[in-house]
Design a protein around this motif. Structure first.
Motif: not given
Length: 354
Positions: A176-179, A191-203
């Motif tokens: 998972v990654y975040g931006d 107090a809370q973690e930032p939003d994260m999204f499913p990672g799609d691997g390296w290309h």
């Protein structure tokens, strides 16, 4: 395996701190701790409590509007002080290139220490590279140590290894990654973690071979500024066999700009010198440009296509891996700037020596 002929002359690794040691925390770019003390103080607390280090602030660390000369004086003092065992930056900025002419190369060269920073700190990493000193692209206090909720586990593992060891460390694709940035104007979000999204691997692109070499690069926009100024860029042959790494910032440069910077590196005779290239996951969201999901995806894809276009024209026959979490995305993995990196295309692996 292709092994860089320049490895014998590659930058030297500085000695590492141990728990209990003092480390400098500087703002050679922007003194954002003076505006947003909460993530900064959280980062300092983790440095003390979780890493066992003693952070030492310098006069301009929180001083808004400090001059380039004053910021350089802090850098010189931190490197000169024998009690300081590493130098960490609070965050990046946008004018650190003006600091460089005030640095004392004899002081920095005679007192090598691990230096950690990204973005605008590319200027100092490149300065140290030219002095023959390995630095570390990653580990900023406000974004990595001061991350909301907890430190990202992948980033914490990497920065701990980079701070305390000279070990070989494997970078891994993020599950998972975040931006999406937390708004520091609302410190309750820490107090809370930032939003994260499913990672799609390296290309992966290019030939299936393994390359080992010292790294060079950093933030694309800052590399561009250094190319324009020219003072701290060496002749193209100095980069023969190096592994180029690049990433872009929260300013979200468009694909045309990314291509043109790489094109100019190619026309300068520079882009074709590298034996492999590692390109960061494009940051595709900022507080100033909160792109919806479909626009984020389109932005990131356009940037990747611009990178592929440039390398196809100027250096097509090297291993090229995109979407690596270095720089402005989360996790912020650590790359040794000038240190040894192995890009193993057949195995789909990247290892770094800290």
């Amino acid at each position: 395996m292709t092994r860089s002929g320049s490895l014998l002359g590659m930058p030297a690794y500085p000695a590492k701190p141990e728990p209990g040691d003092k480390v400098a925390v500087l703002s050679p770019g922007a003194a954002l701790p003076g505006i947003f003390p909460e993530p900064y103080e959280l980062g300092l607390a983790r440095l003390r409590d979780d890493f066992g280090l003693v952070p030492v602030e310098y006069p301009t660390t929180r001083e808004l509007g400090s001059s380039p000369a004053a910021r350089a004086a802090d850098v010189n003092a931190a490197f000169a002080d024998p009690e300081i065992k590493a130098v960490l930056t609070s965050i990046g900025g946008d004018d650190q290139i003006k600091v460089l002419r005030h640095l004392d190369p004899e002081v920095l060269g005679a007192n090598p220490k691990p230096f950690f920073g990204i973005s605008d700190n590319t200027n100092l990493c490149n300065y140290l590279w030219n002095l023959g000193i390995v630095s570390y692209y990653g580990g900023t206090v406000m974004t990595v140590f001061g991350r909301g909720g907890r430190m990202n586990p992948q980033a914490e593992q990497a920065v701990r290894a980079a701070l305390f060891t000279h070990d070989v460390h494997e970078l891994r694709p993020a599950d998972v990654y975040g931006d999406v940035d937390q708004d520091w104007k609302n410190p309750a979000l820490l107090a809370q973690e930032p939003d994260m999204f499913p990672g799609d691997g390296w290309h992966w692109h290019g030939p299936g071979r393994t390359v080992t070499g010292p790294t060079w690069g950093g933030c694309l926009e800052i590399v561009d500024w250094n190319l324009r100024v020219g003072t701290h860029i060496r002749e193209p042959a100095a980069y023969d066999g190096c592994v180029l790494f690049l990433e872009t910032t929260e300013e979200l440069p468009d694909a045309g700009y990314v291509y043109r910077v790489l094109m100019c590196m190619g026309e300068r005779g520079l882009l074709g010198r590298f034996a492999a290239a590692v390109v960061g996951r494009p940051k595709a969201w900022s507080l100033d440009r909160p792109l919806p999901p479909e626009e984020k995806a389109a932005y990131a894809e356009a940037q990747r296509e611009a990178v592929l276009r440039a390398f196809a024209e100027y250096n097509p026959d090297i291993p090229l891996v995109l979407n690596v979490d270095i720089g402005h995305t989360d996790p912020q993995l650590v790359v040794p700037y000038g240190g040894e990196v192995t890009v193993d295309a057949p195995a789909g692996r990247i290892t770094v020596r800290y």
